[in-house]
Design a protein around this motif. Structure first.
Motif, PDB file in Angstrom:
ATOM      1  N   PHE A 244       0.833  -1.207   0.000  1.00 49.85           N
ATOM      2  CA  PHE A 244       0.000   0.000   0.000  1.00 49.85           C
ATOM      3  C   PHE A 244       0.863   1.250   0.000  1.00 49.85           C
ATOM      4  N   PHE A 245       1.893   1.259   0.839  1.00 53.10           N
ATOM      5  CA  PHE A 245       2.803   2.399   0.879  1.00 53.10           C
ATOM      6  C   PHE A 245       3.479   2.584  -0.481  1.00 53.10           C
ATOM      7  N   LEU A 247       2.430   1.634  -3.522  1.00 56.26           N
ATOM      8  CA  LEU A 247       1.524   2.064  -4.582  1.00 56.26           C
ATOM      9  C   LEU A 247       1.095   3.512  -4.406  1.00 56.26           C
ATOM     10  N   GLN A 248       0.885   3.943  -3.155  1.00 59.68           N
ATOM     11  CA  GLN A 248       0.537   5.359  -2.965  1.00 59.68           C
ATOM     12  C   GLN A 248       1.732   6.247  -3.290  1.00 59.68           C
ATOM     13  N   ALA A 249       2.952   5.770  -2.992  1.00 63.61           N
ATOM     14  CA  ALA A 249       4.147   6.538  -3.350  1.00 63.61           C
ATOM     15  C   ALA A 249       4.308   6.594  -4.867  1.00 63.61           C
ATOM     16  N   THR A 250       3.981   5.491  -5.546  1.00 60.77           N
ATOM     17  CA  THR A 250       4.021   5.482  -7.010  1.00 60.77           C
ATOM     18  C   THR A 250       3.118   6.567  -7.565  1.00 60.77           C
ATOM     19  N   ALA A 251       1.877   6.610  -7.077  1.00 58.64           N
ATOM     20  CA  ALA A 251       0.933   7.625  -7.549  1.00 58.64           C
ATOM     21  C   ALA A 251       1.424   9.030  -7.238  1.00 58.64           C
ATOM     22  N   ALA A 252       2.000   9.209  -6.052  1.00 58.28           N
ATOM     23  CA  ALA A 252       2.458  10.543  -5.656  1.00 58.28           C
ATOM     24  C   ALA A 252       3.594  11.032  -6.540  1.00 58.28           C
ATOM     25  N   TYR A 253       4.570  10.163  -6.824  1.00 57.42           N
ATOM     26  CA  TYR A 253       5.718  10.597  -7.615  1.00 57.42           C
ATOM     27  C   TYR A 253       5.380  10.733  -9.093  1.00 57.42           C
ATOM     28  N   ILE A 254       4.436   9.940  -9.570  1.00 55.64           N
ATOM     29  CA  ILE A 254       3.948  10.160 -10.934  1.00 55.64           C
ATOM     30  C   ILE A 254       3.262  11.519 -11.017  1.00 55.64           C
ATOM     31  N   THR A 255       2.466  11.821 -10.004  1.00 60.60           N
ATOM     32  CA  THR A 255       1.767  13.110  -9.978  1.00 60.60           C
ATOM     33  C   THR A 255       2.753  14.271  -9.931  1.00 60.60           C
ATOM     34  N   MET A 256       3.719  14.206  -9.014  1.00 61.14           N
ATOM     35  CA  MET A 256       4.694  15.295  -8.896  1.00 61.14           C
ATOM     36  C   MET A 256       5.540  15.442 -10.149  1.00 61.14           C
ATOM     37  N   GLY A 257       5.861  14.315 -10.782  1.00 60.97           N
ATOM     38  CA  GLY A 257       6.750  14.371 -11.937  1.00 60.97           C
ATOM     39  C   GLY A 257       6.071  14.674 -13.257  1.00 60.97           C
ATOM     40  N   TRP A 258       4.793  14.273 -13.407  1.00 59.98           N
ATOM     41  CA  TRP A 258       4.188  14.297 -14.730  1.00 59.98           C
ATOM     42  C   TRP A 258       2.891  15.091 -14.845  1.00 59.98           C
ATOM     43  N   MET A 259       2.194  15.366 -13.737  1.00 56.52           N
ATOM     44  CA  MET A 259       0.866  15.952 -13.876  1.00 56.52           C
ATOM     45  C   MET A 259       0.884  17.319 -14.539  1.00 56.52           C
ATOM     46  N   LEU A 361       8.045  -2.305  11.709  1.00 55.50           N
ATOM     47  CA  LEU A 361       7.025  -2.176  10.669  1.00 55.50           C
ATOM     48  C   LEU A 361       7.262  -0.939   9.816  1.00 55.50           C
ATOM     49  N   SER A 362       7.636   0.171  10.455  1.00 51.18           N
ATOM     50  CA  SER A 362       7.897   1.403   9.711  1.00 51.18           C
ATOM     51  C   SER A 362       9.059   1.229   8.744  1.00 51.18           C
ATOM     52  N   ALA A 363      10.152   0.653   9.239  1.00 53.42           N
ATOM     53  CA  ALA A 363      11.318   0.455   8.374  1.00 53.42           C
ATOM     54  C   ALA A 363      10.994  -0.476   7.211  1.00 53.42           C
ATOM     55  N   PHE A 364      10.283  -1.557   7.503  1.00 54.09           N
ATOM     56  CA  PHE A 364       9.955  -2.521   6.451  1.00 54.09           C
ATOM     57  C   PHE A 364       8.999  -1.920   5.427  1.00 54.09           C
ATOM     58  N   ALA A 365       7.924  -1.280   5.906  1.00 54.63           N
ATOM     59  CA  ALA A 365       6.915  -0.743   4.997  1.00 54.63           C
ATOM     60  C   ALA A 365       7.486   0.363   4.110  1.00 54.63           C
ATOM     61  N   SER A 367      10.855   1.132   3.414  1.00 55.29           N
ATOM     62  CA  SER A 367      11.934   0.724   2.512  1.00 55.29           C
ATOM     63  C   SER A 367      11.400  -0.138   1.375  1.00 55.29           C
ATOM     64  N   THR A 368      10.541  -1.103   1.707  1.00 57.90           N
ATOM     65  CA  THR A 368       9.947  -1.948   0.666  1.00 57.90           C
ATOM     66  C   THR A 368       9.043  -1.124  -0.243  1.00 57.90           C
ATOM     67  N   GLY A 369       8.276  -0.221   0.359  1.00 60.99           N
ATOM     68  CA  GLY A 369       7.360   0.588  -0.423  1.00 60.99           C
ATOM     69  C   GLY A 369       8.066   1.485  -1.423  1.00 60.99           C
ATOM     70  N   TYR A 370       9.150   2.134  -1.002  1.00 67.16           N
ATOM     71  CA  TYR A 370       9.866   2.993  -1.942  1.00 67.16           C
ATOM     72  C   TYR A 370      10.494   2.188  -3.076  1.00 67.16           C
ATOM     73  N   LEU A 371      10.953   0.983  -2.785  1.00 64.22           N
ATOM     74  CA  LEU A 371      11.477   0.121  -3.846  1.00 64.22           C
ATOM     75  C   LEU A 371      10.378  -0.226  -4.846  1.00 64.22           C
ATOM     76  N   ILE A 372       9.186  -0.508  -4.340  1.00 63.43           N
ATOM     77  CA  ILE A 372       8.065  -0.834  -5.224  1.00 63.43           C
ATOM     78  C   ILE A 372       7.718   0.351  -6.117  1.00 63.43           C
ATOM     79  N   SER A 373       7.874   1.569  -5.596  1.00 65.05           N
ATOM     80  CA  SER A 373       7.438   2.762  -6.337  1.00 65.05           C
ATOM     81  C   SER A 373       8.399   3.189  -7.438  1.00 65.05           C
ATOM     82  N   ILE A 374       9.586   2.637  -7.460  1.00 63.02           N
ATOM     83  CA  ILE A 374      10.610   3.110  -8.411  1.00 63.02           C
ATOM     84  C   ILE A 374      10.196   2.967  -9.870  1.00 63.02           C
ATOM     85  N   PRO A 375       9.669   1.810 -10.319  1.00 59.31           N
ATOM     86  CA  PRO A 375       9.414   1.655 -11.767  1.00 59.31           C
ATOM     87  C   PRO A 375       8.288   2.532 -12.289  1.00 59.31           C
TER      88      PRO A 375
END
Length: 430
Positions: A244-245, A247-259, A361-365, A367-375
């Motif tokens: 969840f973290f 995917l929401q980061a993915t949406a946020a960075y797409i928005t900041m970068g491309w909107m 939980l914070s560290a895992f969510a 760090s894993t979340g930001y890795l998921i958001s990269i592509p």
């Protein structure tokens, strides 16, 4: 919640039997006031490096001869740096103290923002951007630690102040970068470099605060607690929250970068596109206060996840069918949807019972979340270049919102990671 195992600024002056201790009280009170200023200025600097670039991305691409794919790579750099450099922050804090690391982070932001517009090459621009983002990454991780150490009785209010300043800096950079660039002669290099001044201002209060390495949030702030055997990866909720973290980061960075570019390609002026992006980012100012408070009053956060997701789907539908006709409505809807970030942070604290559990939980969510958001931002750039328009990229954004809702509902269930990972903890203790 405040940490109790380490003395804090408001706790240490209880020993009044000695004159030297009495003399340090005014200094410490002054330091607390300075820390408030430092936190606000630091938070203001945690997003302008990203959103100012989004407002001038077209000019940067033309000036450096970037392809759409490379521009997509540029918008993927922030989460990559956050995932890589953020992991280093606790270790650096243990060695040098959180204040010193944040001070260095502000200096890195200033240096990166000054250097990157004048490198003259795409590679140099990326490297200088990474330097600024490294400073943002370590500050991102350590600012909550500093808030808890210095303000244990005002964590909520100080976190709200921090969140408001962060959202303000995000939206301000999006709104005024283009007008400032035009007012200063129209050079995108000047428009981007100007934000270094705000970072330089943030360094000033952190210089004296960097020396505070004792009980006021110094070396002990990053000291790891005793391992309780909790294996966070055995928890289904932890994985759901991490996704969840991400995917929401993915949406946020797409928005900041491309909107802003989406609106510009639809015929909206550059200045208006920047303001629209600012509106989207500014939605986080009031909602950062409302959503966490609402979330803590509900046994399950699923309804909030669904509401935010529906706003996101409606905003993407608007961008697809009438990007310029209802631009202001789409900006507001996507701004509401992007407030999944404070919700994710709130759920981190709710899905674990112990301080150690929250930390793991914070560290895992994150760090894993930001890795998921990269592509995500990179893929959007590639699809935009090869499809010749924004239809396919917007469809991708909308499609990603569906699993975000699903995993968000799972992460929002009323349970804790300790309960789910109890068998693993028992096995480790044996």
């Amino acid at each position: 919640m405040a940490s109790e195992e380490t003395p804090t600024m408001t706790q240490t002056p209880i020993r009044t039997e000695s004159a030297p201790e009495a003399k340090t009280a005014p200094t410490r009170a002054w330091a607390v006031r300075l820390m408030i200023v430092g936190i606000v200025l630091a938070a203001l600097n945690l997003r302008p490096a990203i959103t100012s670039l989004g407002a001038l991305l077209e000019e940067v691409r033309d000036g450096l001869g970037m392809s759409g794919s490379v521009a997509g790579l540029l918008t993927s750099v922030p989460p990559l740096c956050f995932a890589i450099f953020g992991v280093m922050a606790p270790r650096l804090a243990r060695r040098f103290g959180p204040g010193a690391v944040v001070c260095a982070g502000m200096a890195a932001i200033a240096a990166g923002l000054v250097i990157r517009p004048f490198t003259g090459s795409t590679v140099g621009f990326l490297v200088a951007s990474a330097l600024a983002l490294m400073g943002i990454a370590v500050s991102n991780v350590l600012m909550p630690v500093i808030v808890k150490r210095w303000f244990p009785d005002r964590v909520g209010s100080m976190t709200g102040l921090y969140s408001m300043a962060l959202a303000l800096g995000t939206s301000l950079a999006a709104a005024v970068t283009v007008p400032m660039t035009d007012a200063l002669g129209g050079s995108w290099k000047t428009g981007l470099a100007l934000w270094a001044a705000l970072a330089v201002a943030a360094v000033v209060p952190w210089v004296p605060l960097a020396r505070e390495r004792g009980t006021e949030g110094g070396n002990t702030a990053g000291t790891p607690q005793r391992d309780d055997g909790l294996r966070i990866t055995r928890s289904r909720t932890a994985w759901a929250l991490a996704v969840f973290f991400g995917l929401q980061a993915t949406a946020a960075y797409i928005t900041m970068g491309w909107m802003a570019q989406i609106f510009r390609d639809a015929g909206v002026s550059a200045g208006t596109a920047g303001v629209l992006l600012a509106v989207t980012m500014a939605m986080g100012v009031p909602l950062a206060f409302v959503i966490p408070r609402l979330a803590t009053r509900l046994p399950s956060q699923g309804p909030i996840v669904i509401a935010l997701g529906v706003c996101g789907l409606a905003g993407y539908a608007g961008l697809y069918f009438a990007p310029s006709g209802g631009a202001w409505a789409w900006a507001v809807l996507l701004g509401i949807s992007n407030c999944a970030f404070p919700l994710a942070l709130t759920m981190v604290g709710m899905r674990a019972r112990t301080g150690t559990g929250v930390a793991k939980l914070s560290a895992f969510a994150q760090s894993t979340g930001y890795l998921i958001s990269i592509p995500g931002p990179l893929l959007v750039g590639v699809l935009y270049q090869h499809s010749g328009g924004w239809g396919v990229p917007i469809a991708l954004m909308a499609a990603l919102m569906v699993p975000q809702i699903v995993v968000g509902v799972i992460a929002g269930r009323n349970r804790t990671v300790e309960d789910e990972a109890a068998p693993a903890a028992a096995a480790a203790a044996a």
